[in-house]
Design an enzyme around this catalytic site. Structure first.
Site, mmCIF file in Angstrom:
data_model
loop_
_atom_site.group_PDB
_atom_site.id
_atom_site.type_symbol
_atom_site.label_atom_id
_atom_site.label_comp_id
_atom_site.label_asym_id
_atom_site.label_seq_id
_atom_site.Cartn_x
_atom_site.Cartn_y
_atom_site.Cartn_z
ATOM 1 N N HIS A 4 14.359 80.911 43.384
ATOM 2 C CA HIS A 4 13.082 81.629 43.385
ATOM 3 C C HIS A 4 12.008 80.613 43.025
ATOM 4 C CE1 HIS A 4 10.807 85.562 42.552
ATOM 5 N NE2 HIS A 4 9.932 84.579 42.511
ATOM 6 N N ASN B 108 13.537 81.590 47.836
ATOM 7 C CA ASN B 108 13.169 82.991 47.618
ATOM 8 C C ASN B 108 11.812 83.024 46.933
ATOM 9 O OD1 ASN B 108 13.925 85.310 45.055
ATOM 10 N ND2 ASN B 108 13.457 85.915 47.145
ATOM 11 N N GLY B 109 11.096 84.119 47.143
ATOM 12 C CA GLY B 109 9.826 84.303 46.460
ATOM 13 C C GLY B 109 8.645 84.289 47.414
ATOM 14 N N GLY B 110 7.989 85.429 47.573
ATOM 15 C CA GLY B 110 6.745 85.493 48.332
ATOM 16 C C GLY B 110 6.871 85.404 49.834
ATOM 17 N N CYS C 93 16.269 86.804 36.608
ATOM 18 C CA CYS C 93 15.520 88.013 36.254
ATOM 19 C C CYS C 93 14.789 87.816 34.932
ATOM 20 C CB CYS C 93 16.458 89.212 36.165
ATOM 21 S SG CYS C 93 15.599 90.752 35.783
ATOM 22 N N PRO D 1 18.694 90.791 45.833
ATOM 23 C CA PRO D 1 19.097 91.887 44.942
ATOM 24 C C PRO D 1 17.870 92.411 44.203
ATOM 25 C CG PRO D 1 19.750 89.754 44.022
ATOM 26 C CD PRO D 1 19.186 89.484 45.379
ATOM 27 N N MET D 2 17.648 93.727 44.273
ATOM 28 C CA MET D 2 16.462 94.319 43.639
ATOM 29 C C MET D 2 16.869 95.574 42.884
ATOM 30 S SD MET D 2 13.606 93.715 46.649
ATOM 31 C CE MET D 2 14.726 94.042 48.019
ATOM 32 N N ARG E 25 10.785 91.957 48.473
ATOM 33 C CA ARG E 25 9.987 93.172 48.637
ATOM 34 C C ARG E 25 9.567 93.429 50.072
ATOM 35 N NH1 ARG E 25 5.464 91.805 44.728
ATOM 36 N NH2 ARG E 25 6.302 89.727 45.067
ATOM 37 N N GLN F 245 25.971 90.881 42.843
ATOM 38 C CA GLN F 245 25.297 90.066 41.833
ATOM 39 C C GLN F 245 25.647 90.560 40.436
ATOM 40 O OE1 GLN F 245 20.981 89.977 40.646
ATOM 41 N NE2 GLN F 245 21.075 87.904 41.483
#
Length: 326
Positions: free
Chosen positions: A169, A209-211, A98, A15-16, A232, A68
Site C-alpha cells: 500500500h 495498492n492504494g488510490g 491495517c 481485502p476490505m 474501494r 487474509q
C-alpha cells in the site's frame, strides 16, 4: 511460467472489512474469471476459538481466492493457518497494513511495520503448515519512519524469510491522531517508492495498492509492477473495474454490459433467498454496478429502500430502472 495464483495476482481486489464477504466475492467473480479475490481480514484467535464455518466458508466458484489473516503471535498464526488449510484457499496473506485502532490494540496490522523480525517469525510459522503460498500486504511505513529506508529493509527481511509475493500500500499509516478512514486519504501516496522496490527486488512478485481508481491506472502500474490491487474503486464501481478486467490476461470479457451482469446475478440471488438468505446480503454489494450510467440512482435507491425487507420483486423493480434500450 508463473503458477496460476501468481498469474491471477496481476489484478486483485483488496481485502476490505465489512465489504469483501463471500457474497461480495461471488458477485465480483461473476464479472471476472481471472482477478484474485481476497477475504476480509480474519484474526487468528477468531479462527482458533470462534465459529470456523462462518468465518471461513466460501463458494467454490470464488476461486482464485485468498484468505487474509490478522495477528502477531507466530504460534496463533501457525494454528490458524493449519486450520484454514482444510478450506482450500489458494493463498494465505498476512495483514501488515491495517491502521485501525481495533487492530492496533491487538498489536497487529500496520503497527507490525515497526517489528520486521516478528513479521518474519510469523510468516515462517505460517509457511511451516501452509500447503499454499504465504504472502504479505504491508504499508510503506508508519508514523515518522523514513519510508525510503524502512520499506526496502522490511521487504528484504521478508525475502530472507522465504516470502516471494508482497502487496505494498503506497502510503504511510499514521497510528495516532488519524482514523482508519483518514489513513486512506491524508498520508500522500508514494508510487515512485513502490515502483523502485520492483527494481531493487526483481526476483520478487510485487503488487501496488492504494488510490488506484480505474482499470487504466492499474494498467499504467503494470508497466512497472507485477500486480495491481484495487480497493474501494472495485467495490463502488465494480463494472468499471471488473467488467473488462479479464482483458489484462488477453481474455474476452464475460459480459457486454452491467445489465447482463445484473441478469446473471438473478438466479444466484433466487437460490440465496430459497436457502433463507436475505436480498440485501447480496445487493448491498451491488449498489454501484451502474455507476455513471442512466438509471443508476433509481437502481441504488430501490435496492437501498427495499432490499432489507423485500425479495426478488424488489430486485426486479430495481433492474427495470436500468433496462437497456431496445
Amino acid at each position: 511460467m508463473p503458477d496460476p495464483i501468481t498469474r491471477a495476482a496481476r489484478l486483485s481486489v483488496a481485502p476490505m472489512m465489512d465489504w469483501t464477504d463471500r457474497n461480495c466475492r461471488r458477485f465480483h467473480r461473476l464479472m471476472s474469471r481471472r482477478t484474485l479475490l481476497y477475504t476480509e481480514m480474519v484474526t487468528a484467535p477468531a479462527i482458533i476459538h470462534g465459529e470456523r464455518g462462518r468465518l471461513l466458508d466460501y463458494d467454490a466458484a470464488e476461486h482464485p481466492v485468498a484468505l487474509q489473516l490478522g495477528g502477531s503471535d507466530p504460534d496463533e498464526l501457525r494454528q490458524a493457518t493449519r486450520i484454514a488449510s482444510d478450506w482450500g484457499y489458494d493463498e494465505i496473506n498476512l495483514n501488515v497494513g491495517c491502521p485501525s485502532d481495533r487492530v492496533q490494540s491487538g498489536a497487529f496490522g500496520a503497527i507490525l511495520m515497526k517489528s520486521p523480525q516478528l513479521v518474519a517469525d510469523c510468516v515462517t510459522a505460517m509457511q511451516a503448515v501452509s500447503p499454499v503460498e504465504v504472502t504479505v500486504k504491508c504499508r510503506i511505513g508508519v508514523d515518522d519512519q523514513q519510508a525510503e529506508e524502512v520499506l526496502p529493509a522490511f521487504i528484504d527481511t521478508l525475502r530472507q524469510a522465504g516470502i516471494r509475493r508482497v502487496t505494498i500500500h503506497a502510503r504511510k499509516a499514521w497510528l495516532k491522531g488519524l482514523s482508519a478512514r483518514e489513513n486512506r486519504e491524508i498520508p500522500p501516496l508514494d508510487y515512485p517508492l513502490v515502483h523502485a522496490m520492483k527494481v531493487q527486488f526483481p526476483d520478487m512478485h510485487l503488487s501496488v495498492n492504494g488510490g488506484i481508481a480505474s482499470l487504466d491506472q492499474a494498467r499504467e502500474h503494470l508497466a512497472v509492477m507485477d500486480g495491481a490491487m484495487v480497493g474501494r474503486a472495485a467495490y463502488h464501481e465494480p463494472w468499471n473495474i471488473l467488467g473488462a478486467a479479464d482483458a489484462l490476461w488477453g481474455d474476452t470479457p464475460l459480459f457486454d454490459s452491467p445489465q447482463q451482469v445484473a441478469q446473471a446475478m438473478r438466479p444466484l440471488i433466487i437460490d440465496h433467498l430459497a436457502q433463507g438468505g436475505r436480498l440485501h446480503q447480496f445487493t448491498r454489494h451491488m449498489l454501484g454496478l451502474f455507476h455513471g450510467q442512466p438509471g443508476a440512482r433509481s437502481w441504488k435507491r430501490t435496492l437501498s429502500e427495499g432490499a432489507s425487507k423485500g425479495g426478488i420483486e424488489v430486485y426486479d423493480a430495481a433492474l427495470a430502472q436500468v433496462t437497456e434500450p431496445a
